[in-house]
Design a protein around this motif. Sequence first.
Motif, PDB file in Angstrom:
ATOM      1  N   ALA A 137       4.859  -3.324  -7.263  1.00 55.41           N
ATOM      2  CA  ALA A 137       4.454  -1.984  -6.814  1.00 55.41           C
ATOM      3  C   ALA A 137       5.541  -1.363  -5.946  1.00 55.41           C
ATOM      4  O   ALA A 137       5.845  -0.169  -6.065  1.00 55.41           O
ATOM      5  CB  ALA A 137       3.146  -2.073  -6.040  1.00 55.41           C
ATOM      6  N   GLN A 138       6.148  -2.164  -5.074  1.00 56.65           N
ATOM      7  CA  GLN A 138       7.216  -1.663  -4.220  1.00 56.65           C
ATOM      8  C   GLN A 138       8.431  -1.233  -5.037  1.00 56.65           C
ATOM      9  O   GLN A 138       9.114  -0.273  -4.681  1.00 56.65           O
ATOM     10  CB  GLN A 138       7.598  -2.731  -3.190  1.00 56.65           C
ATOM     11  N   GLU A 139       8.701  -1.951  -6.146  1.00 55.14           N
ATOM     12  CA  GLU A 139       9.803  -1.555  -7.035  1.00 55.14           C
ATOM     13  C   GLU A 139       9.528  -0.196  -7.681  1.00 55.14           C
ATOM     14  O   GLU A 139      10.460   0.537  -8.025  1.00 55.14           O
ATOM     15  CB  GLU A 139      10.000  -2.625  -8.112  1.00 55.14           C
ATOM     16  N   LEU A 140       8.248   0.124  -7.832  1.00 56.57           N
ATOM     17  CA  LEU A 140       7.860   1.431  -8.388  1.00 56.57           C
ATOM     18  C   LEU A 140       7.772   2.504  -7.296  1.00 56.57           C
ATOM     19  O   LEU A 140       7.482   3.665  -7.582  1.00 56.57           O
ATOM     20  CB  LEU A 140       6.506   1.330  -9.106  1.00 56.57           C
ATOM     21  N   GLY A 141       7.991   2.099  -6.037  1.00 50.65           N
ATOM     22  CA  GLY A 141       7.937   3.044  -4.929  1.00 50.65           C
ATOM     23  C   GLY A 141       6.573   3.143  -4.290  1.00 50.65           C
ATOM     24  O   GLY A 141       6.299   4.079  -3.531  1.00 50.65           O
ATOM     25  N   ILE A 142       5.682   2.166  -4.573  1.00 50.32           N
ATOM     26  CA  ILE A 142       4.329   2.185  -4.027  1.00 50.32           C
ATOM     27  C   ILE A 142       4.178   1.021  -3.052  1.00 50.32           C
ATOM     28  O   ILE A 142       4.438  -0.136  -3.400  1.00 50.32           O
ATOM     29  CB  ILE A 142       3.272   2.051  -5.153  1.00 50.32           C
ATOM     30  N   TYR A 143       3.728   1.370  -1.834  1.00 52.90           N
ATOM     31  CA  TYR A 143       3.527   0.342  -0.829  1.00 52.90           C
ATOM     32  C   TYR A 143       2.039   0.128  -0.591  1.00 52.90           C
ATOM     33  O   TYR A 143       1.220   1.010  -0.870  1.00 52.90           O
ATOM     34  CB  TYR A 143       4.250   0.719   0.465  1.00 52.90           C
ATOM     35  N   ASN A 144       1.691  -1.030  -0.120  1.00 51.00           N
ATOM     36  CA  ASN A 144       0.299  -1.438  -0.033  1.00 51.00           C
ATOM     37  C   ASN A 144      -0.435  -0.759   1.106  1.00 51.00           C
ATOM     38  O   ASN A 144      -0.539  -1.291   2.208  1.00 51.00           O
ATOM     39  CB  ASN A 144       0.228  -2.974   0.125  1.00 51.00           C
ATOM     40  N   TYR A 145      -0.903   0.459   0.817  1.00 48.76           N
ATOM     41  CA  TYR A 145      -1.788   1.112   1.747  1.00 48.76           C
ATOM     42  C   TYR A 145      -3.223   0.831   1.330  1.00 48.76           C
ATOM     43  O   TYR A 145      -3.474   0.198   0.309  1.00 48.76           O
ATOM     44  CB  TYR A 145      -1.513   2.615   1.796  1.00 48.76           C
ATOM     45  N   ASN A 146      -4.177   1.370   2.107  1.00 56.62           N
ATOM     46  CA  ASN A 146      -5.579   1.010   1.879  1.00 56.62           C
ATOM     47  C   ASN A 146      -6.175   1.641   0.615  1.00 56.62           C
ATOM     48  O   ASN A 146      -7.003   1.042  -0.052  1.00 56.62           O
ATOM     49  CB  ASN A 146      -6.429   1.412   3.094  1.00 56.62           C
ATOM     50  N   TYR A 147      -5.745   2.882   0.320  1.00 57.42           N
ATOM     51  CA  TYR A 147      -6.400   3.625  -0.752  1.00 57.42           C
ATOM     52  C   TYR A 147      -5.472   3.831  -1.942  1.00 57.42           C
ATOM     53  O   TYR A 147      -4.312   4.223  -1.775  1.00 57.42           O
ATOM     54  CB  TYR A 147      -6.896   4.988  -0.246  1.00 57.42           C
ATOM     55  N   LEU A 148      -6.006   3.579  -3.100  1.00 52.94           N
ATOM     56  CA  LEU A 148      -5.243   3.717  -4.347  1.00 52.94           C
ATOM     57  C   LEU A 148      -5.799   4.887  -5.155  1.00 52.94           C
ATOM     58  O   LEU A 148      -7.009   5.095  -5.216  1.00 52.94           O
ATOM     59  CB  LEU A 148      -5.358   2.432  -5.182  1.00 52.94           C
ATOM     60  N   GLN A 149      -4.897   5.648  -5.774  1.00 52.87           N
ATOM     61  CA  GLN A 149      -5.303   6.743  -6.664  1.00 52.87           C
ATOM     62  C   GLN A 149      -4.518   6.638  -7.963  1.00 52.87           C
ATOM     63  O   GLN A 149      -3.282   6.509  -7.935  1.00 52.87           O
ATOM     64  CB  GLN A 149      -5.018   8.105  -6.024  1.00 52.87           C
TER      65      GLN A 149
END
Length: 607
Positions: A375-387
């Motif tokens: 996910a981090q490689e895609l630019g997404i970091y582990n926050y609480n809410y996913l969309q």
Amino acid sequence: MEKKEALLQQLSRENQKAHDHVINLMESFQVINSTLELDEVLKKIMYSALKIVETAEAGYIQMYDALSDKLIVKTYVGFNENIKSFKVNIGESITGRVFRDGCIKLINTTDEIYNSMTNLSKENFDFITKAHQNSPNIKSILSVPVSFGTTRIGVMTFHCFDIEDGLSETDLLLLQSFASQAATALYNAQLHTEVQKSLDEVTHLSQKLKETNALLEKRTEIHTHLTKLSVQNKGLKAIIIEMNKLMERNVVYADYLEGNYVPQTMKHVATILDDIFLLFANKIEFSYVSTYDTVQIDCYIYPIRSGSVFLGCLIVEGSTPLSQLDKLIIEQGAPILSLEIMKLRSQTEIMYKKTYETYQQFLEIKNPQQAEIAAQELGIYNYNYLQIALIELDGNADLLSLENDALLLLTHLKEKLTVENSLLFSYNNKITIFSSTRDAVGEVAMTKLIDNSIKWWNERFTVVARAGISTGHYYPGQAKENHLKAEKALLHLKKQKKKGLLHYRDIGISTLFLHHPPEEINSFLRETFSVLWTNQETKDELLHTLFTYVQNNRSMASTAKELHIHTNTLYHRIKKIEDILKMDFNYYEDYLKVQLAVYLYKTFLVD
């Protein structure tokens, strides 16, 4: 002795007069043959003839016009301009008969003249009368056919207004002799005119051919020059700049997807760029545009396309008409620009395809640690809410056009959504938005931005945009479940043939039937509603009553009010429906079956 002397003097005068006539004729022959210009020949013939027929006060020459099949006045003396409108048919009045019969006409009394004009049209009579208004009546007329061999060319006509017998047999004989020479002169002049016309046409064609060849050479030169820039990978900007130099005008390319300009922004046009795109998205022709809001904008617009795909517009500043060279430069530059833009588009599509493939691989990862790294490689970091939002474009356009529209909507979304902690990409006719927020407030804000963008699109374009979205707490390794929920929300919208945005949590019980074929749902409805499932008017009324009854949660009062009937009437209808369906709505399973059937009908079969 005196009589003899008087006779000798008379003979001498007549001989002198005859000699003078011969001299006049000879001089006239020389004059009328001194030029080959038709108009000049006609004038010289007219003036020479009046010199021969000394008593005539006015005259005109009519030439036969094959196109109108009429005798047309080509030159005149002693008349005003009304004579130009005097056009007679063959056989009409005196001159028409002279031409038709090829015989000379000499009439020396007014009565006989006007009696000979009885078949002259009223229009022509008015023209000939107005043409000599100072002399109301013709008292003597001489009309002679002009023929070259057996070919009739026209008619020479002379009028005398002062006295009857003003024109004599001698005038007739002299004019007859003159007419044959006049015919030769006219024939030669006509032949010369036709030859000159043919020569002019050949010269014109030769000049046009020379110009066409020059344009072809210029076209080839421009094409070679601009193609060389493309082959050398100089880029879109270099080609536009070169077109500016060649045209010596301010030319820019406005990109449909990005909404930007190459090589630079064109002042004031930015305010109307969206309108220009809407106007030219389906056009292929070059057009001049002039608008006025706070300032006047004058420009020429040329749509750039690749097949059915609209890429953008070439905008040429100014109101002065484009020269042939300018048009040639645009004509040759447009396909090369199209190729350059498609090169860039291909690079973008390759990048998005790789992103799509990487995203699909990420969805399959179940291990939390590996999923977090991916996910981090895609630019997404582990926050609480996913969309996860899936947007699909649907319409009558071909797939390439839909892909182009998807890229346009993606550009709009990127302007509205924060790029931080979000992944946006397009693949085919679908857009994927994958993002993560710190809290529920960010989730709501993101959802609202997506919803507003979908509404913006559907208000402006005929291609429908619909989106399914799934939000919630995110746990690494569970992205695929959220993605599938967004797919189900999108599928639900498609089955209902609706546009807009739908959240997965709003689907409700429909999630159980999303993947059921329409045939199965239709079969269940037919089985449940039995004979009520018909187009007969009485049965339609009962089916409508049942639907209203179920939708009002079995409230007799509310249902009767909505149907505008008495509760007793409603009670009898419900009883009749139960009898037809062989059901008892007080029995839980019977009512649940009917309730489910009404829901499926409204949800999956009605737009």
